[in-house]
Design a protein around this motif. Structure first.
Motif, PDB file in Angstrom:
ATOM      1  N   GLU A 121       0.883  -1.185   0.000  1.00 51.32           N
ATOM      2  CA  GLU A 121       0.000   0.000   0.000  1.00 51.32           C
ATOM      3  C   GLU A 121       0.907   1.217   0.000  1.00 51.32           C
ATOM      4  N   ASN A 122       1.415   1.595  -1.155  1.00 46.55           N
ATOM      5  CA  ASN A 122       2.361   2.706  -1.238  1.00 46.55           C
ATOM      6  C   ASN A 122       1.638   4.049  -1.141  1.00 46.55           C
ATOM      7  N   ASP A 123       2.392   5.058  -0.682  1.00 54.96           N
ATOM      8  CA  ASP A 123       1.809   6.399  -0.585  1.00 54.96           C
ATOM      9  C   ASP A 123       2.454   7.362  -1.571  1.00 54.96           C
TER      10      ASP A 123
ATOM     11  N   SER B  80      -3.750  -1.295  -7.542  1.00 52.66           N
ATOM     12  CA  SER B  80      -2.883  -0.197  -7.122  1.00 52.66           C
ATOM     13  C   SER B  80      -3.650   1.120  -7.083  1.00 52.66           C
ATOM     14  N   LYS B  81      -3.573   1.782  -5.933  1.00 57.47           N
ATOM     15  CA  LYS B  81      -4.233   3.089  -5.790  1.00 57.47           C
ATOM     16  C   LYS B  81      -3.309   4.223  -6.231  1.00 57.47           C
ATOM     17  N   GLN B  82      -2.026   3.927  -6.383  1.00 56.94           N
ATOM     18  CA  GLN B  82      -1.045   4.970  -6.705  1.00 56.94           C
ATOM     19  C   GLN B  82      -0.558   4.916  -8.157  1.00 56.94           C
TER      20      GLN B  82
END
Length: 194
Positions: free
Chosen positions: A20-22, A103-105
């Motif tokens: 879960e990268n920011d 992926s959200k990023q």
């Protein structure tokens, strides 16, 4: 892009949980032996950070390279390599699909194609997958040094027609030998994707 710090931060296999990268992620997809590791090494200004192998299909994981603690270059497994079992191919496909959907990023996907050849069935499938995931890929036409300069426009046109690319889709030629195209790719990342 001036690279001050670089780490291979996360390696995800078939059973791994994706991070879960920011920070923004820029992903690279391409069939085995298209020159993905060579391109990533050129972008990282390193000779062998991403492993280049004489054996195609060597990247079997998703590798997350943290650059300057600002963004990730994400190296997806190569696809379409004939000597890999059907089961393994399906598992890699599921891993890539899970990343694209999850992926959200993810800010951009670069799809690498060999400029010398008409895109194959696997390339068309990957292009469709990327579109279905909600991204508009940028095409990188690798192995530019293997054709004459006078042939470049014709080969790019074949790629455009085969994939039925919209006019606005960028097709960027790249040579691992001369590094032609590297600065243009970084400019695109820095100006248009952030």
């Amino acid at each position: 892009m001036v690279i001050k710090s670089l780490t291979l931060e996360t390696v995800c296999g078939i059973t791994s949980t994706l991070p879960e990268n920011d920070k923004p992620e820029i992903a690279f997809a391409g069939r085995s032996n298209v020159g993905k590791s060579s391109l990533i090494n050129a972008l990282l200004f390193r000779k062998s950070f991403a492993r280049i192998s004489a054996t195609p299909g060597k990247t079997q994981t998703i590798n997350f390279y943290n650059i300057n603690d600002l963004l990730y270059l994400v190296d997806l497994p190569g696809y379409g390599y004939a000597k890999v079992s059907l089961k393994e191919k399906e598992q890699w496909g599921k891993l890539i699909e899970r990343y694209l959907k999850g992926s959200k990023q993810l800010k951009a996907i670069f799809l690498l194609l060999d400029i010398r050849h008409k895109p194959a069935t696997h390339d068309k499938m990957m292009y469709e997958w990327i579109l279905k995931s909600g991204c508009k890929p940028v095409i990188i036409a690798t192995k530019l040094d293997k054709i004459k300069r006078s042939q470049v426009a014709k080969h790019i046109q074949v790629i455009r027609e085969t994939l039925q690319l919209p006019k606005e889709t960028k097709v960027m030629p790249f040579s691992a030998l001369s590094k032609q195209g590297r600065d243009e790719i970084w400019t695109l990342v820095e100006t248009e994707l952030f």
